[in-house]
Design an enzyme around this catalytic site. Structure first.
Site, PDB file in Angstrom:
ATOM      1  N   ASP A 334       3.809   1.168  -9.298  1.00 16.45           N
ATOM      2  CA  ASP A 334       3.822   1.753  -7.956  1.00 16.45           C
ATOM      3  C   ASP A 334       4.592   0.870  -6.972  1.00 16.45           C
ATOM      4  OD1 ASP A 334       1.743  -0.148  -8.429  1.00 16.45           O
ATOM      5  OD2 ASP A 334       0.935   0.318  -6.449  1.00 16.45           O
ATOM      6  N   GLU A 335       5.054   1.501  -5.919  1.00 16.80           N
ATOM      7  CA  GLU A 335       5.593   0.821  -4.739  1.00 16.80           C
ATOM      8  C   GLU A 335       6.638  -0.256  -5.064  1.00 16.80           C
ATOM      9  OE1 GLU A 335       2.426   1.243  -1.219  1.00 16.80           O
ATOM     10  OE2 GLU A 335       1.936  -0.367  -2.625  1.00 16.80           O
ATOM     11  N   ASN A 336       7.559   0.107  -5.919  1.00 14.50           N
ATOM     12  CA  ASN A 336       8.693  -0.769  -6.199  1.00 14.50           C
ATOM     13  C   ASN A 336       9.908  -0.171  -5.501  1.00 14.50           C
ATOM     14  OD1 ASN A 336      10.755  -2.327  -7.278  1.00 14.50           O
ATOM     15  ND2 ASN A 336      10.779  -1.176  -9.217  1.00 14.50           N
TER      16      ASN A 336
END
Lengths: 692, 692
Positions: A334-336
């Site tokens: 997530d959230e890369n």
């Protein structure tokens, strides 16, 4: 713990005759089918249990014995039967338990059970061990009292869950949560028939599990706060005995600073790294500047261009695969934002060589490689929704959480395209929402699809540490549990709250500390003074809902040490739901419908009590420096309740009403740490009382 | 948590000027020398600590960092200094800590410290790590507040303990006490400067430590409730970091049923054995018959006539010696009536061969052999006082507890004859006495003798399990701690109680659950009803003092399963001391001295409050079957307070007074589980109000 007399409607979803209702039953989650009959089975010291099951079903035998001691504890009946042993063929026992198949907790099992209580005895039957455990929890929740003593009411229950995956995701990285709290949490999960514990073990702020293969992971990545492998094994067993499967998350390629503290060679940018917050926001930065940092700067990210990275991960996953016997493993993903990759020329060259046009394609490559590794070690891959793409292997399970991004498919769309889905969107406990927001979560599709496995309540721990963990986790998780277990038609919010507030007391009586810890923190703030007024004031308040506080942490100077200071301020101890506020709300609704004078008196009483209590906070803070911020909200409550009282006592002019409504708006401001929970009801009263 | 205005006399033992007093200081144990000065040092976020000590004094460094976070937690000052590192030479720091010698906790250390607080800063100096840890605890207790904020008051403290051995003996055998409770207990011990934790790990009812050499010890002897070796290591380290040495007791040759469950060949009589109570009293036996069983029957006892027994013990002690690094080990040696030996012909033959005339001589032989084994493994032997005899090696430490027996020497006599002594007589927490009984324990000699090492509070766990453990252990242990630390002249009971009730709240705010668990149990009994009246009633009650309840357990049918039923009844949750009862007592004393009308009003108020609350219990039990027994005592309290009110309101005739006194006597009966704590004060009021 005061009992309120509550009016509530008979519920359509359970089979009750006109004279009977669910009023006396406190089952939660509510079963698929409940038939309430006349009669009861009395609980005395003569109560005995006969257990028929598969040979060596230790989980079943131990659960039955815990059940016996829990009933002992609740009733003080002190049963003559000291221990239940499997297959003793005691045909005259009060409770007959019959289980067909011995299983360990997992996904895809038959979790159903049937419970039949008559004047003559209690029968529990279940096709599997897991079903029997759920049945025992229902039976415990059925224990009722009258002036004579304790009894089981006569019922016929046929129950099975709507979703097979009913989980809780705990972030133990941002703040380390000690084992005893995790175990108490497991006890509570078992009560509400949750069956999966998802441990978010690694993040930027901490690497929380011992690795013997790569010891610098926990040595450098945890500041000494990690679980040993022995502790993990113990926890996994503890959960298993209570019908719960534990599986780990190792969050990559982003959220990975703590990995790089010991192994900087894994990162896309050179080190050194320290476990801690990945967003490096300048002190005094504006919210906008902070958002720029979060969205637009290169953050610590794993380097997927090196083969050595995957060799490392292969060995690590191998080690963890044997530590966690569950067939599932979560890789985060997530959230890369991918910027760290684009800034590294070697990675850029690798992308070019592979023909990847953007970071998303490199992310897809990373996910594919991880899926290969996990498959090799017999684990099914799970990842947060950012790992989803059209080419994703259908074997990978997608956990939906509500990531920002264009054209994200919803759970049903993913399911229809062939991937299995878990829903956490709408189940984020760290949004500080009321239980009802999670209870009727709009992200849970009304229709069933076999690829929608279920969901997980999620408690991220930036703003919760061991002090407030239980207060934040419970009782709201019970509302999530009911949503995942009970039929879609079980959706009456007031009826849910009636049972939730009873369950919450029961959980606490049996060991959980969600209310006691809140009281403990308040006592500390009050510096030895009487806290009864403060406790009363709290019941009209709530933490500011949503992620505002989290975002302001990122920009505030103190954000850098949010991990090291204890979270014991007023905003950490205020609960998200209070029975008193809920009673007020139902009273207001009733009053607005029928203008009953008796209900009006109840409303006036409540408002006067809150008003009186809030006036006492000024006194409290003369001897306690810390609740000063609390006093601001107490003062607001004092004004809000005054307006409420005036409005109730006489119809007011349109001008007056509008002035009040305008004033009320000032009691909710950007940056607030607390909210006045009863504000909408006061607004409703004013609007209704307004002269035309 | 209400604050009471208390009148108390200036204390002779601390250096205070006429205008100053200890009133604002809540230090406990009270230091050897306290000089209170004008001024204060304010605690703000700028507060910093400089730590000067020996290289790698990790205990010191970690303690200083815990101190910083604890102050952070108490003050919410959120210090800019995130971490204290040893020897950084920060000369401008607010708090300067200087330690000369790096030590691990133990006996015979210089535990002194000096604390100097002025407007300009705080200085703590200590010759050893242990002294510094004690100084930090004092500093934490000095944190004071006013309307501005938090500060340290200006004081000069020179402190050192009266006794070097200040311990707590916990019986974790009769009821298993989980690790998290032991750790919280260690936290509390550290606060009151205790330095020794004595774990009574084995008894008839349970063998609580994992043995890898003889695994059947814990496998067969614990019903699954034991500490793994990893857990023990973790606990020992946890305690060490907090200035506390942990040492184990392996109780032999009696109290050993649990050993024989796995290894019956060790016993004097053939098996099989099961862990459990050794007194086999017939159901329905009279108290006299029961006493016969206890005193006059052959109980499970180790066979010391076989050389194989000592070979076994040698190997076992070797294993445990490396697990517990403390130089001390306890062998029990208590309550062996020797009858099992005399009944076994082989043992009788062995005695004859050795020329032993009675069981006492065989017991002395056993002790001698154990002492040899312990010495071989570099452990100093400790045993309960029954191991004492004239020929006992002077190396053995004798722990006095008050065993029944003719001509038992007292502590001073044993000390004078050359053995070192620990005093637990008068420190038995499971007698359910008030703190004051332990505080001025008559068994602590007034004069000092170097062989009297100190003492240990003792909590035997027949009548306490994990539910009430903290409620029974605290806050009374703090009174024991002060007796062992402070000078003999510090002995004012009212002044002790003033500080004890403040300390008790602080302990709870910092994590202990002694009051919260009591409230939790009461909530469960009340079945969801408001418990405020019940809480109020409790404050005038107490558990029946002494061992009456324990003895009746031995004869009652339920005694056989006292280990398996949860101890959560009203007698398990009532505390031994209540602030309200103590305030009442001091009010009565004051009133009887000066007949002040204001004091009379206070007394009337208290009695009326109790009277009102006790009348509400009748209502409570209509909806909760379990507190029925509680209602009996509430009813008594109702009558007692009525009599008290009548007596206070007007002088009564001699006949009336005598009738009341006679009635009051009926409120304390043999077999009672609770007592009316305020009964003596009501009697005093009647006697004083009696017309001649």
């Amino acid at each position: 713990m005061k009992k309120y007399f509550l009016i509530f409607s008979l519920l359509a979803f359970c089979k009750v005759s006109a004279q009977q209702s669910s009023a006396n039953l406190t089952l939660m989650p509510w079963p698929k089918s409940v038939e309430i009959n006349a009669g009861q089975f009395r609980i005395t010291s003569e109560f005995t249990v006969n257990l028929t099951g598969q040979k060596d079903d230790d989980i079943l035998e131990e659960a039955a014995n815990r059940f016996l001691q829990r009933i002992n504890r609740n009733t003080l009946a002190y049963f003559k039967q000291e221990k239940i042993e499997l297959n003793q063929s005691l045909s005259s026992s009060s409770l007959q338990i019959k289980v067909d198949q011995k299983v360990e907790p997992g996904i895809g099992l038959d979790e159903s059970y049937q419970l039949s209580i008559t004047d003559n005895g209690v029968h529990l039957s279940a096709p599997t061990t897991s079903g029997a455990l759920f049945g025992l929890e229902s039976l415990l929740q059925l224990v009722a009292t009258d002036s004579v003593g304790f009894y089981f009411p006569a019922v016929e229950i046929k129950d099975s869950p709507r979703f097979g995956w009913r989980g809780m995701m705990l972030d133990v990285s941002r703040h380390f949560i000690p084992m005893d709290i995790l175990k108490r949490n497991i006890d509570a999960m078992a009560v509400v028939k949750l069956n999966v514990l998802h441990l978010h073990l690694t993040d930027d702020e901490g690497f929380r599990v011992e690795s013997k293969v790569f010891p610098k992971l926990h040595e450098k990545g945890s500041k000494g706060q990690f679980y040993t492998q022995e502790e993990i094994k113990d926890l996994v067993t503890y959960a298993k005995e209570r019908g719960i499967m534990v599986y780990p998350e190792f969050d990559l390629p982003g959220h990975s600073t703590s990995w790089f503290a010991g192994y900087p060679e894994l990162a896309s940018a050179p080190g050194p790294y320290e476990p801690g917050h990945r967003y490096k926001v300048k002190e005094g930065a504006s919210m906008q500047e902070a958002m720029q940092v979060i969205m637009k700067s290169a953050l610590p990210t794993l380097d997927p261009s090196k083969e050595s990275t995957f060799k490392f991960l292969d060995q690590f996953i191998e080690e963890m695969s044997s530590l966690f016997p569950s067939p599932y493993m979560h890789i985060g993903a997530d959230e890369n934002n991918g910027l760290a990759w684009l800034e590294n020329p070697k990675i850029a060259a690798f992308m070019k060589q592979k023909g990847f046009e953007n970071a998303e394609e490199l992310q897809a490559y990373f996910v594919e490689r991880m899926h290969e590794i996990l498959s090799k070690h017999h684990k099914t891959t799970i990842g947060w929704e950012e790992l989803y793409n059209a080419d994703l292997s259908k074997e990978v399970i997608v956990q939906q959480w509500g990531a920002i991004g264009a054209n994200r498919p919803n759970a049903m769309e993913i399911a229809q395209k062939g991937n299995k889905v878990l829903i956490s969107k709408g189940f984020y406990l760290d949004y500080f929402l009321e239980a009802k927001a999670h209870y009727n979560n709009p992200n849970i599709p009304k229709e069933v699809h076999p690829n929608i496995l279920g969901g997980e309540a999620a408690l991220w721990s930036e703003l919760v540490d061991e002090n407030g963990f239980e207060t934040r986790a419970w009782p709201r998780t019970a509302a999530v549990a009911e949503r995942l277990w009970s039929p879609e038609s079980v959706n009456d919010v007031d009826e849910m709250y009636r049972r939730l507030f009873i369950l919450e007391d029961k959980l606490e009586e049996n060991g959980l500390n969600h209310k006691l810890n809140s009281e403990r923190m308040l006592s500390a703030l009050a510096n030895g003074q009487d806290i009864s007024a403060a406790l009363k004031v709290l019941t009209a308040l709530a933490p500011a809902r949503g992620y505002g506080r989290l975002l302001s942490q990122f920009v505030a100077a103190e954000s850098k040490k949010y991990q090291s200071v204890p979270l014991v301020a007023i905003e950490d101890l205020v609960a998200c739901d209070y029975k008193e506020a809920w009673v007020f709300k139902t009273n207001v609704e009733e009053y607005l419908q029928n203008r009953d004078d008796l209900v009006k008196v109840r409303l006036l009483n409540q408002l006067e009590e809150w008003n009186l209590a809030s006036s006492k906070i000024t006194q409290l803070i003369t001897k306690a420096p810390n609740p000063k911020e609390f006093a601001i909200y107490a003062d607001r409550l004092s004004k809000v309740t005054e307006i409420g009282l005036k409005s109730l006592k006489s119809n007011s002019s349109r001008e007056q009403s509008e002035e009040w409504l305008k004033e009320l708006k000032t009691f909710k401001q950007r940056g607030d740490k607390l909210e006045i929970q009863i504000l909408p009801q006061i607004e409703a009263l004013i609007s209704a009382g307004m002269k035309n």
